[in-house]
Design a protein around this motif. Structure first.
Motif, PDB file in Angstrom:
ATOM      1  N   CYS A 129       2.258 105.875  30.959  1.00 35.70           N
ATOM      2  CA  CYS A 129       1.522 104.624  31.132  1.00 35.70           C
ATOM      3  C   CYS A 129       0.365 104.623  30.130  1.00 35.70           C
ATOM      4  N   PRO A 130       0.244 103.598  29.295  1.00 31.81           N
ATOM      5  CA  PRO A 130      -0.854 103.575  28.310  1.00 31.81           C
ATOM      6  C   PRO A 130      -2.210 103.736  28.985  1.00 31.81           C
ATOM      7  N   LEU A 131      -3.110 104.374  28.273  1.00 33.47           N
ATOM      8  CA  LEU A 131      -4.411 104.703  28.857  1.00 33.47           C
ATOM      9  C   LEU A 131      -5.189 103.447  29.221  1.00 33.47           C
ATOM     10  N   TRP A 132      -5.056 102.363  28.435  1.00 31.96           N
ATOM     11  CA  TRP A 132      -5.852 101.167  28.688  1.00 31.96           C
ATOM     12  C   TRP A 132      -5.421 100.439  29.956  1.00 31.96           C
ATOM     13  N   LYS A 133      -4.265 100.828  30.548  1.00 28.62           N
ATOM     14  CA  LYS A 133      -3.825 100.180  31.770  1.00 28.62           C
ATOM     15  C   LYS A 133      -4.480 100.781  33.017  1.00 28.62           C
ATOM     16  N   TYR A 134      -5.160 101.915  32.867  1.00 29.18           N
ATOM     17  CA  TYR A 134      -5.869 102.492  33.993  1.00 29.18           C
ATOM     18  C   TYR A 134      -7.188 101.753  34.201  1.00 29.18           C
ATOM     19  N   LEU A 135      -7.811 101.977  35.349  1.00 28.38           N
ATOM     20  CA  LEU A 135      -9.135 101.448  35.596  1.00 28.38           C
ATOM     21  C   LEU A 135     -10.096 101.999  34.557  1.00 28.38           C
ATOM     22  N   VAL A 136     -11.042 101.157  34.137  1.00 32.75           N
ATOM     23  CA  VAL A 136     -11.946 101.556  33.059  1.00 32.75           C
ATOM     24  C   VAL A 136     -12.750 102.782  33.441  1.00 32.75           C
ATOM     25  N   ALA A 150     -11.242 110.607  33.455  1.00 33.17           N
ATOM     26  CA  ALA A 150     -10.469 111.530  34.292  1.00 33.17           C
ATOM     27  C   ALA A 150      -9.041 111.673  33.783  1.00 33.17           C
ATOM     28  N   VAL A 151      -8.444 110.586  33.307  1.00 25.77           N
ATOM     29  CA  VAL A 151      -7.079 110.656  32.771  1.00 25.77           C
ATOM     30  C   VAL A 151      -7.056 111.514  31.513  1.00 25.77           C
ATOM     31  N   ARG A 152      -8.048 111.329  30.643  1.00 22.95           N
ATOM     32  CA  ARG A 152      -8.110 112.140  29.425  1.00 22.95           C
ATOM     33  C   ARG A 152      -8.250 113.625  29.766  1.00 22.95           C
ATOM     34  N   LYS A 153      -9.102 113.938  30.752  1.00 25.68           N
ATOM     35  CA  LYS A 153      -9.295 115.331  31.131  1.00 25.68           C
ATOM     36  C   LYS A 153      -7.987 115.956  31.610  1.00 25.68           C
ATOM     37  N   ALA A 154      -7.253 115.197  32.423  1.00 27.10           N
ATOM     38  CA  ALA A 154      -6.013 115.741  32.976  1.00 27.10           C
ATOM     39  C   ALA A 154      -4.990 116.016  31.882  1.00 27.10           C
ATOM     40  N   TYR A 155      -4.842 115.096  30.942  1.00 28.44           N
ATOM     41  CA  TYR A 155      -3.846 115.283  29.894  1.00 28.44           C
ATOM     42  C   TYR A 155      -4.299 116.278  28.836  1.00 28.44           C
ATOM     43  N   VAL A 156      -5.621 116.362  28.593  1.00 26.24           N
ATOM     44  CA  VAL A 156      -6.111 117.395  27.666  1.00 26.24           C
ATOM     45  C   VAL A 156      -5.834 118.773  28.231  1.00 26.24           C
ATOM     46  N   ALA A 157      -5.979 118.924  29.555  1.00 28.79           N
ATOM     47  CA  ALA A 157      -5.708 120.218  30.169  1.00 28.79           C
ATOM     48  C   ALA A 157      -4.237 120.593  30.053  1.00 28.79           C
ATOM     49  N   LEU A 158      -3.351 119.606  30.138  1.00 25.79           N
ATOM     50  CA  LEU A 158      -1.914 119.888  30.041  1.00 25.79           C
ATOM     51  C   LEU A 158      -1.458 120.084  28.603  1.00 25.79           C
ATOM     52  N   GLY A 159      -2.123 119.423  27.671  1.00 26.96           N
ATOM     53  CA  GLY A 159      -1.742 119.564  26.278  1.00 26.96           C
ATOM     54  C   GLY A 159      -0.577 118.660  25.909  1.00 26.96           C
ATOM     55  N   PRO A 160      -0.212 118.618  24.639  1.00 28.24           N
ATOM     56  CA  PRO A 160       0.893 117.755  24.200  1.00 28.24           C
ATOM     57  C   PRO A 160       2.243 118.232  24.738  1.00 28.24           C
ATOM     58  N   CYS A 161       3.152 117.291  24.901  1.00 32.62           N
ATOM     59  CA  CYS A 161       4.508 117.580  25.387  1.00 32.62           C
ATOM     60  C   CYS A 161       5.370 118.024  24.201  1.00 32.62           C
ATOM     61  N   GLN A 162       5.705 119.294  24.148  1.00 29.70           N
ATOM     62  CA  GLN A 162       6.458 119.860  23.018  1.00 29.70           C
ATOM     63  C   GLN A 162       7.635 120.684  23.536  1.00 29.70           C
ATOM     64  N   CYS A 204      -3.496 109.936  19.668  1.00 32.21           N
ATOM     65  CA  CYS A 204      -3.399 108.472  19.690  1.00 32.21           C
ATOM     66  C   CYS A 204      -3.260 107.959  21.119  1.00 32.21           C
ATOM     67  N   PHE A 205      -2.529 108.703  21.961  1.00 29.48           N
ATOM     68  CA  PHE A 205      -2.404 108.309  23.364  1.00 29.48           C
ATOM     69  C   PHE A 205      -3.743 108.413  24.096  1.00 29.48           C
ATOM     70  N   LEU A 206      -4.515 109.473  23.801  1.00 26.36           N
ATOM     71  CA  LEU A 206      -5.774 109.684  24.497  1.00 26.36           C
ATOM     72  C   LEU A 206      -6.793 108.605  24.189  1.00 26.36           C
ATOM     73  N   PHE A 207      -6.740 108.027  22.988  1.00 26.41           N
ATOM     74  CA  PHE A 207      -7.752 107.049  22.582  1.00 26.41           C
ATOM     75  C   PHE A 207      -7.101 105.726  22.200  1.00 26.41           C
ATOM     76  N   ASP A 208      -5.992 105.396  22.851  1.00 24.57           N
ATOM     77  CA  ASP A 208      -5.276 104.162  22.564  1.00 24.57           C
ATOM     78  C   ASP A 208      -6.037 102.972  23.136  1.00 24.57           C
ATOM     79  N   LYS A 209      -5.887 101.820  22.483  1.00 23.41           N
ATOM     80  CA  LYS A 209      -6.497 100.586  22.945  1.00 23.41           C
ATOM     81  C   LYS A 209      -5.414  99.561  23.210  1.00 23.41           C
ATOM     82  N   GLU A 210      -5.800  98.510  23.927  1.00 20.67           N
ATOM     83  CA  GLU A 210      -4.840  97.458  24.252  1.00 20.67           C
ATOM     84  C   GLU A 210      -4.420  96.725  22.975  1.00 20.67           C
ATOM     85  N   ASN A 211      -3.113  96.434  22.851  1.00 26.16           N
ATOM     86  CA  ASN A 211      -2.534  95.758  21.691  1.00 26.16           C
ATOM     87  C   ASN A 211      -2.894  96.464  20.389  1.00 26.16           C
ATOM     88  N   PRO A 212      -2.467  97.727  20.222  1.00 26.60           N
ATOM     89  CA  PRO A 212      -2.817  98.452  19.001  1.00 26.60           C
ATOM     90  C   PRO A 212      -2.148  97.830  17.784  1.00 26.60           C
TER      91      PRO A 212
END
Length: 894
Positions: free
Chosen positions: A807-814, A819-831, A874-882
């Motif tokens: 789910c794109p980051l901009w679709k979460y509550l502002v 918190a979403v960034r922290k969770a995904y940074v802890a998991l790292g990229p999907c490789q 790019c996912f961590l700092f994505d904006k709406e309608n990139p």
């Protein structure tokens, strides 16, 4: 012109040419020029798809147009003027033609977009059907159009011309989309308002459906010091009693998660007083009430001005009523208005003369009617001389009895002119205080002082007995609401002090002009400063971390000259320092020990500076006054009138008109609120990173710099077994990951969990959740019931890891982005490192993904579901309608 259909086909020689047809591939006969059989045959293959057309005079030698066989469109084809390029191009754009070329919808086009500063910038654009439908729904809401607008033929023809690919939705689909957009925008606004302190206005209204509505409007300033107002509720209320209003306001605030209310602005109805008292009790129970609720209730200033002026209008009712009846006469029919305009032309006035009729209950409309009627005084007087019907409207021609007040005579016009000049001050004050997009709380003292002095000057002027009497009546009403200091909400005076152009010096100046005693003025100034200090201390307790920079002088431990505390040995330098401090206190030198003293001691800004912007000044000086700036932000957001709420009723009247009276109350609320939200300015949600966030980012950089050593166990890989990767971490890394820390990502996970995109992925070790000893339960997912809600304390295994399904980051509550960034940074990229990646044909050979790319590009992610690559940052700092969604939404495969 008409097609040439009356020629004998047997007399015309034919030739058959094969033309490529994508659908049928059948040969298409191409006739020769039907107008001239002896001329040279047309060589362009496009002629097979057209018929020649002749002019109305029947001369076939002058053929200059051809008709398309598929859409019957005439195309210019004169050999000397047009040639054959036009008929060839038409076949490519005609949808019924077999040579129709379908454009690649993925291809972007260049367009120019107008920026806020007026300049144009180049932007890539491509047609997106989903976004087109969204913009259609926004268009319906913003312009207050009915849902059936999309089914009207004019709109269909327009869309067919500008964008044939757009599939116009039906009105029922529009209604569903309106409700979905309302829920989406409401969720975004909820993320902004939740936990924020706001000031609210409320009012009630009855629609043509005979349904009672209550509107609730929230006012606040964002982090960029921009004032916002949002209609948060437009709901049905059973009756207009105070208890019903208070209970419904409580429910609305609870649904939005708003528990911090600074002020409530209402009109002077007695039911509103009961509602505010009810909300005062509820806010006290919520433990969020400021200053004990003494300044929670704020009366609408524009409504008070209306009450003051209405008492004055009653004294001049005869003159005003005569002019009102004259205006009503000329507006009764178009013939009377034309006759009035003839009189205006004869008097050399505007030939399009017109005067609007006022609303009796609104004095400002009466003022505007008098201003407009005074311009055409000569036209009204001439109308009385030449139009018998105009005179007979006011008097009975037989008996001479007065039927209506009027027509206005010279005395009435003189009274109107004097009254216009007299009401100008009240009109300008109403315009200033009714603004909803600019700060008004700092203007109350200035406007009311001007009104008080204006009334006093008219009372002292006994030469004009009429206006003197009017001023005395209005002064009584003025004293009822603002005659004493205790009757004025002191937050309005605090707002004036927080204006750096006035500060604390302007209050004594204003109260001196209105004739207040000197000892009372000193008491008022001290009370206002004391109130400001109370606000400052309450905010300092609420923001303890920010307030630690400014410690009170009493809490500082005794220090020696070198800075060491509690020095037991008495030094000469210490004695001299103590004597100096005592000497300075004896001279009554003010010591700056808090932000309020610092602010008041500094030199004020120039009040004559017309380019001064209050919000810009506080935005610039926020680092110097971290606590006081938060006080100023809430004080400046106070609305001093209910015009913002009353404007919602005007919007409601346009939406719930006689042609749309079947709308349900929920849909009315969705249309009113969503229309207000779409028209408003965008929020500034930028926030300075906290100390915890900065520490987290620093640790991420350290982990990136200090990469783990990986040993690949290739034994058995050739025999089809999984590739085993062993991760060797240093002791420092292990301690950093396992070290518990409050309010940090380590409280959620003990190790960076490897990507688990599929069962075929290499095993890298078993992650150990902190404090979890049992298997993860599906009843505690990390995501809530909705996709854009995030639970940081939920199950880690419920996080979607495949970048193609994220789910794109901009679709979460502002307020949950961090918190979403922290969770995904802890998991790292999907490789995921698979045995075999799928083949895809590109160019002249088969290609597939190579897992070795992970070692060279640590930011790279791979989606098994889509067989595409993505960019993790790019996912961590994505904006709406990139602008370039290849690495975030679409994925890349080449």
């Amino acid at each position: 012109m008409e097609p040439v259909d009356n020629l004998n086909p047997s007399s015309i020689p034919h030739v058959t040419v094969l033309v490529p047809n994508p659908s049928t591939q059948h040969p298409v006969p191409i006739p020769e020029d039907e107008g001239a059989s002896n001329k040279k045959q047309k060589k362009c293959e496009a002629w097979a798809h057209y018929k020649m057309m002749k002019k109305e005079d029947g001369v076939t030698d002058r053929v200059d147009r051809a008709m398309c066989n598929y859409c019957r469109t005439p195309i210019m084809c004169a050999s000397r003027k047009n040639g054959t390029s036009a008929i060839g191009k038409h076949l490519k754009i005609c949808k019924k033609s077999p040579l129709y070329e379908v454009k690649d919808k993925r291809q972007s086009t260049i367009r120019f977009e107008k920026a806020e500063d007026g300049t144009a910038k180049v932007k890539l654009w491509k047609f997106n059907p989903d976004r087109a439908k969204l913009m259609c729904v926004r268009y319906i809401i913003r312009d207050e159009l009915p849902f059936s607008h999309v089914e009207k033929q004019g709109f269909k023809d327009f869309m067919e011309e500008i964008c044939p690919d757009f599939v116009i939705p039906k009105r029922k689909a529009i209604a569903k989309a309106v409700w979905s957009l309302f829920q989406e925008e409401k969720l975004k606004l909820n993320g902004i308002l939740k936990g924020r302190r706001v000031s609210v206005t409320t009012d009630t209204w009855t629609s043509i459906q005979n349904v009672n509505y209550l509107v609730l409007t929230a006012h606040f300033m964002d982090d960029d010091w921009v004032l916002h107002k949002r209609i948060v509720n437009f709901v049905v209320i059973g009756n207009h009693t105070g208890d019903s209003i208070g209970k419904l306001v409580e429910v609305c605030l609870m649904n939005w998660g708003i528990d911090k209310v600074f002020t409530i602005t209402v009109d002077n109805a007695s039911s509103n007083d009961v509602a505010v008292e009810f909300m005062k009790k509820r806010l006290t129970a919520w433990r969020t009430l400021q200053l004990g609720g003494d300044y929670l209730h704020l009366r609408c200033c524009c409504h008070i001005i209306n009450l003051i002026v209405q008492d004055g209008i009653k004294e001049l009712n005869a003159s005003i009523q005569g002019i009102r009846n004259a205006v009503r006469y000329i507006r009764h029919s178009s013939q009377r208005l034309d006759r009035f305009r003839e009189m205006a032309v004869l008097e050399k006035l505007d030939p399009h003369a017109n005067v609007g009729l006022d609303v009796v209950t609104r004095w400002n409309s009466t003022y505007l009617m008098l201003v407009a009627a005074k311009k055409y005084q000569k036209a009204f007087e001439r109308l009385g001389e030449e139009d018998v019907g105009y005179v007979n409207t006011f008097k009975d021609p037989k008996t001479g009895d007065q039927k209506l007040i009027g027509p206005p005579d010279s005395a009435d016009w003189e009274n109107a002119e004097a009254f216009i000049d007299y009401l100008k001050v009240f009109h300008e004050a109403t315009l200033h205080l009714s603004a909803s997009k600019s700060i008004t709380s700092n203007q109350v003292l200035h406007e009311f002082t001007g009104i008080h002095m204006h009334l006093a000057a008219r009372i002292n002027n006994e030469e004009d007995a009429v206006l003197c009497k009017v001023a005395k009546v209005m002064k009584l009403k003025f004293d009822k609401y603002w005659g004493k200091f205790e009757k004025v909400n002191q937050l309005m005076l605090v707002a004036n002090v927080l204006d750096p152009r006035w500060k604390l010096d302007y209050i004594p100046y204003c109260y001196t002009d209105v004739g207040t005693k000197q000892e009372d003025i000193e008491q008022i100034s001290s009370q206002v400063k004391e109130l400001l200090m109370k606000l400052y201390k309450e905010y300092k307790e609420f923001y303890p971390r920010v307030g630690n920079a400014y410690m009170e002088a009493d809490s500082v431990a005794p220090m020696d000259i070198d800075g060491s505390a509690n020095q037991p040995i008495v030094d000469v330098r210490v004695e001299r320092l103590n004597k100096f401090v005592a000497l300075r206190k004896a001279k009554k030198v003010v010591e700056i020990c808090n932000e309020v003293d610092k602010y008041l001691m500094e030199a004020p800004e120039n009040p004559k500076n017309k380019g001064f912007e209050l919000s810009a000044w506080w935005k610039e000086n926020t680092p110097r006054y971290p606590i006081l700036s938060k006080v100023a932000k809430d004080v400046f957001a106070i609305p001093v009138s209910t015009v913002a709420s009353e404007s919602a009723f005007s919007l409601g009247k346009r939406i719930v008109d006689p042609f749309r009276s079947s709308l349900t109350p929920k849909m009315v609320e969705a249309l009113v609120c969503c229309c207000d939200w779409l028209r408003a300015k965008e929020f500034c949600v930028f926030k300075e990173p906290s100390a915890e966030a900065l520490e987290l980012y620093k640790e991420c950089e350290e982990v990136e710099a200090d990469l783990c050593i990986c040993i690949l166990n290739r034994e058995g890989f050739a025999e089809g077994k999984d590739l085993v990767v062993t991760v060797i971490m240093s002791d420092e890394q292990i301690n950093r990951v396992k070290r518990p820390r409050s309010k940090d990502i380590s409280t959620w996970f003990s190790k960076v969990q490897p990507s688990s995109c599929s069962s075929s992925q290499a095993s890298v070790g078993t992650p150990i959740p902190v404090g979890v000893t049992e298997e993860p339960s599906s009843e505690s997912p990390l995501f809530g019931s909705q996709r854009n809600e995030f639970d940081p304390h939920g199950n880690v295994n419920a996080i979607e890891r495949d970048p193609g399904k994220l789910c794109p980051l901009w679709k979460y509550l502002v307020n949950q982005h961090e918190a979403v960034r922290k969770a995904y940074v802890a998991l790292g990229p999907c490789q995921p490192k698979l045995k075999h990646y799928p083949l895809s044909f590109h160019g002249a050979q088969n290609r597939k993904f190579n897992s070795d790319w992970f070692e060279g590009y640590s930011w790279l992610e791979y989606s098994e579901d889509h067989d595409k690559i993505y960019c993790f940052p790019c996912f961590l700092f994505d904006k709406e309608n990139p602008l370039h969604p290849a690495f975030t939404v679409d994925g890349l495969r080449n």
